[in-house]
Design an enzyme around this catalytic site. Structure first.
Site, mmCIF file in Angstrom:
data_model
loop_
_atom_site.group_PDB
_atom_site.id
_atom_site.type_symbol
_atom_site.label_atom_id
_atom_site.label_comp_id
_atom_site.label_asym_id
_atom_site.label_seq_id
_atom_site.Cartn_x
_atom_site.Cartn_y
_atom_site.Cartn_z
ATOM 1 N N VAL A 51 5.593 -0.641 2.363
ATOM 2 C CA VAL A 51 4.162 -1.001 3.583
ATOM 3 C C VAL A 51 3.398 -1.809 2.822
ATOM 4 O O VAL A 51 2.833 -1.536 1.628
ATOM 5 C CB VAL A 51 3.714 0.293 3.937
ATOM 6 C CG1 VAL A 51 2.656 0.304 4.856
ATOM 7 C CG2 VAL A 51 4.897 1.396 4.385
ATOM 8 N N ILE A 94 0.626 -1.298 0.024
ATOM 9 C CA ILE A 94 0.014 -0.107 -0.178
ATOM 10 C C ILE A 94 1.010 1.146 -0.227
ATOM 11 O O ILE A 94 0.207 2.336 -0.154
ATOM 12 C CB ILE A 94 -0.856 0.034 1.240
ATOM 13 C CG1 ILE A 94 -0.121 0.065 2.434
ATOM 14 C CG2 ILE A 94 -1.962 -1.195 0.999
ATOM 15 C CD1 ILE A 94 -0.970 0.012 3.630
ATOM 16 N N GLY A 95 2.167 1.250 0.162
ATOM 17 C CA GLY A 95 3.178 2.301 -0.138
ATOM 18 C C GLY A 95 4.445 2.162 -0.115
ATOM 19 O O GLY A 95 4.938 0.826 0.483
ATOM 20 N N ASP A 114 10.552 15.744 10.387
ATOM 21 C CA ASP A 114 9.978 15.549 9.046
ATOM 22 C C ASP A 114 8.509 15.286 8.897
ATOM 23 O O ASP A 114 7.779 14.402 8.390
ATOM 24 C CB ASP A 114 10.555 13.869 8.474
ATOM 25 C CG ASP A 114 10.366 13.659 7.043
ATOM 26 O OD1 ASP A 114 10.169 14.619 6.372
ATOM 27 O OD2 ASP A 114 10.214 12.688 6.571
ATOM 28 N N GLY A 141 8.512 3.836 0.263
ATOM 29 C CA GLY A 141 9.184 5.186 0.587
ATOM 30 C C GLY A 141 10.782 4.797 0.280
ATOM 31 O O GLY A 141 11.058 3.984 -0.168
ATOM 32 N N ALA A 142 11.507 5.978 0.794
ATOM 33 C CA ALA A 142 13.062 5.800 0.593
ATOM 34 C C ALA A 142 13.536 4.714 1.171
ATOM 35 O O ALA A 142 14.797 4.388 1.024
ATOM 36 C CB ALA A 142 13.584 7.280 0.928
ATOM 37 N N TYR A 143 13.074 4.350 2.518
ATOM 38 C CA TYR A 143 13.700 3.420 3.394
ATOM 39 C C TYR A 143 13.007 1.803 3.245
ATOM 40 O O TYR A 143 13.643 1.174 3.931
ATOM 41 C CB TYR A 143 13.537 3.913 4.620
ATOM 42 C CG TYR A 143 14.537 5.202 4.955
ATOM 43 C CD1 TYR A 143 15.919 5.091 5.326
ATOM 44 C CD2 TYR A 143 13.564 6.483 4.996
ATOM 45 C CE1 TYR A 143 16.424 6.438 5.252
ATOM 46 C CE2 TYR A 143 14.337 7.589 5.212
ATOM 47 C CZ TYR A 143 15.874 7.501 5.110
ATOM 48 O OH TYR A 143 16.461 8.607 5.524
ATOM 49 N N GLY A 144 12.012 1.813 2.645
ATOM 50 C CA GLY A 144 11.403 0.376 2.681
ATOM 51 C C GLY A 144 9.904 0.625 1.982
ATOM 52 O O GLY A 144 9.468 1.632 1.238
#
Length: 709
Positions: free
Chosen positions: A372, A364-365, A480, A367-370
């Protein structure tokens, strides 16, 4: 009765003893007293006229008979003197000039004997005894007259010494004696004091060789002698009365002096008593003043005790609070520094099984670090954040996010349910409505957020940030904050997530700035001073919060958004840049929150308002306005929203042709027919259907048609 006689003897310095004898036999008692005291001479006088005279008539004769023979008895009555000589006088013996003369006075039952020592009385008694009876009477009266004259002269000397004139007393007595009644009264007093009437006389009996009493009548004197005798008696009585008057006058003077002295003493005592009373009143007043001072001091002491007690209680309470805070801080420090995990541990196999080996259908998502994934763990829908497999799970960011989220809890912070630290997996609660950025820009065909919900979301974000900045033992800075990191759950409840870049300050002072090596975060949301100097503080999150609020109002990108809003406010056309999909904005409240957001997004840190003291109070006021609008909107939605039994379980929409299947549930005909073509089980119970026949529900259809109309 004997007072005048006693006073007369005292003035002549003659010793007098008064003896009172009580007996039923008067004569016997007197005789015993004479014999006991060896009395040589006894003078008897008659009682006063009255009861005693009639009762004791002839008492002198009885006493004379009973008296021993060594005593000479003289009986005086009405100017007559009767003598019963003693044996010594009869024998011609010489009577000693220094013998004592005794006088005895008797009344009804009391008789008094008196001893007198007087040589003149003895001589006169002897002369009277040797002469004839009339001559003896005259001489006796002369002797008595001489005695009273001596007494009168003594009294005159006393009165002269006291400053009084005897002639005045004599004139007074003479004037008072001119009246016959007064003379008779004085004569009766004289006779009652010194004489007893007795008609008896004494004769010598040759046969018995002694004197015996015999009633005799004196030969009547001639007229001149009787007159002289009566005159002499009156003179004697007058002198006696004068003496009595002088004594009374002297006693009156003494009494007056004593009375004056007593009055003087009474006045002095009265003055002393008044002084004592005044001193007593003064002492009472002083005592009252001292008591009031004591009571005031006692009240003040009690008040001081109460104050001391309150201060001690407050001090104990402060110490307890400080101790409790220290323990809590120590507990938190121990928890943060401890090795025991504060979250639930999941195995790698559980994570792989739940995500279907990290299927892209469940992602469902990203990002820069992983990435979801949405999955179910232990019958709970969760969001699993999996870091990239290049060792990021051992990085500082992962450890910090895990440490922070496992120890904080706030209704507007994303809840960490568990983790698998060995493979860098974090398990969060699932947020149904995605993130705020997708909602604002309506990505994936999402519905728009009403303006009153946006006001509430702004307040929730500020509340969560204030909680992070006030956390113990050290404040936390998010660093952030942006719409993509604000997640929306059911009923659009907002929660801040992605705390991996958060910084824990080493001081409780919110004004402290932390030196970072390189600025991190998302461009346009990073504090300009933080970008320039590398110094970060809680005011850095306030800058990002201001931009998020401006995006809530306008639904526009953050780039140059502050200049756009500020220009619109200056030009008075703020309504032109507001998100029209949010509904009818309240212009005044919207203007207030826009100005608040611009103040938070100031370039200089010192120009930004404090989040807890200034931002939150204003947002709470605006939230109340939003809650009122939300309540009104919910009432309208309830009226326009269809009932639940009008909704098809398969289509989740109002049914056009409701019919009942074999499982007893009502479905839309087209939807259930398509379902039965592919499945033989019930869509509600997941059990095999006995048949595929459908029964039309005309009652429900009629209700749906009526609702649509």
């Amino acid at each position: 009765m004997l007072l005048p006689f006693k006073s007369l003897c005292e003035h002549r310095k003659v010793h007098v003893d008064v003896v009172v004898i009580e007996s039923d036999e008067v004569a016997t008692a007197v005789a015993e007293e004479v014999a006991k005291n060896s009395i040589n001479k006894l003078v008897l006088g008659a009682s006063s006229p009255g009861l005693f005279k009639s009762k004791h008539k002839g008492m002198s004769a009885k006493i004379s008979v009973c008296i021993p023979r060594f005593c000479t008895v003289y009986a005086v009555s009405k100017g007559k003197l009767s003598i019963r000589p003693s044996d010594m006088e009869i024998d011609g013996s010489i009577i000693d000039d220094t013998s004592e003369t005794s006088f005895s006075s008797s009344s009804s039952s009391n008789y008094t004997s008196t001893n007198l020592t007087d040589s003149s009385s003895v001589a006169s008694s002897a002369a009277l005894h040797s002469s004839s009876l009339p001559t003896r009477q005259i001489k006796a009266l002369s002797t008595i007259n001489h005695t009273f004259l001596s007494t009168s002269s003594s009294l005159n000397e006393i009165n002269h010494y006291r400053g009084q004139s005897l002639d005045l007393g004599r004139k007074h007595v003479a004037s008072s004696s001119s009246r016959n009644s007064d003379i008779d009264h004085i004569a009766s007093q004289a006779s009652s004091c010194g004489s007893i009437s007795d008609n008896e006389s004494w004769i010598y009996d040759q046969n018995s060789a002694k004197y015996v009493p015999q009633v005799t009548k004196l030969p009547s004197p001639n007229r001149e002698e009787n007159f002289n005798l009566e005159l002499e008696k009156l003179r004697i009585e007058l002198r006696h009365a004068q003496g009595m008057h002088a004594v009374a006058q002297s006693e009156n003077i003494d009494a007056s002096q004593k009375l004056n002295e007593l009055n003087k003493r009474r006045v002095e005592e009265s003055m002393k008593m008044k002084e004592i009373i005044a001193k007593e009143e003064m002492a009472k007043e002083l005592a009252n003043q001292e008591r009031e001072k004591y009571e005031a001091a006692a009240r003040e002491t009690e008040y001081l005790k109460q104050c001391a007690g309150r201060e001690a209680a407050e001090r104990r309470e402060s110490e307890m609070k400080a101790t409790h805070a220290a323990k809590e801080k120590e507990k938190l420090e121990d928890a943060l520094s401890g090795s025991t995990p504060q979250y639930r541990m999941f195995t790698w196999e559980e994570i792989v099984s739940a995500t279907s080996s990290f299927s892209e259908d469940l992602m469902i998502g990203k990002g820069a670090y992983g990435m979801v994934y949405k999955c179910a763990l232990h019958h709970t829908t969760v969001a699993v954040k999996v870091l990239h497999s290049n060792g990021n799970h051992k990085s500082k960011q992962f450890q910090q996010e895990l440490e922070i989220l496992s120890r904080i809890c706030h209704p507007n912070l994303l809840l960490l349910l568990g983790a698998c630290p060995d493979h860098g997996c974090l398990v969060y609660e699932y947020m149904e409505n995605g993130n705020l950025e997708d909602k604002l820009f309506q990505k994936n065909s999402t519905t728009s957020i009403p303006w009153f919900e946006r006001f509430r979301i702004a307040w929730e974000i500020a509340s969560a940030l204030s909680f992070l900045h006030s956390s113990k033992p050290q404040p936390i800075i998010h660093r952030d904050l942006k719409p993509a990191n604000i997640l929306l759950g059911r009923n659009l409840v907002s929660k801040i997530g992605d705390i991996g870049l958060s910084t824990i300050l080493n001081s409780d002072d919110l004004s402290t700035m932390y030196k970072d090596t390189a600025p991190v975060g998302t461009l346009c949301y990073i504090d300009p001073e933080y970008q320039r100097s590398g110094l970060i503080s809680p005011k850095s999150d306030v800058y990002a919060f201001g931009l998020v609020v401006l995006q809530l109002l306008t639904a526009k990108p953050a780039m140059a958004l502050t200049d756009m809003v500020e220009t619109a406010i200056d030009n008075g056309n703020l309504a032109d840049i507001l998100d029209p999909k949010a509904g009818s904005w309240p212009l005044q409240e919207t203007l207030d929150i826009a100005r608040l957001a611009l103040s938070c997004a100031e370039l200089r840190r010192k120009d930004r308002p404090d989040l807890k003291d200034h931002v939150l109070p204003m947002l709470e006021r605006l939230k109340e306005v939003a809650d009122g609008a939300a309540h009104s909107a919910s009432i309208v939605n309830l009226k326009s929203r269809p009932p639940n039994h009008f909704i098809c379980p398969i289509l989740q929409d109002v049914m056009d042709d409701p019919c009942v299947a074999a499982d007893g549930y009502t479905y839309d005909r087209n939807a259930i027919e398509k379902w039965l073509e592919e499945n033989g089980k019930s869509p509600m119970t997941n059990m095999a259907l006995p048949h595929k026949n459908l029964i039309p529900n005309y009652t429900l259809l009629s209700a749906i048609l009526e609702w649509k109309s």
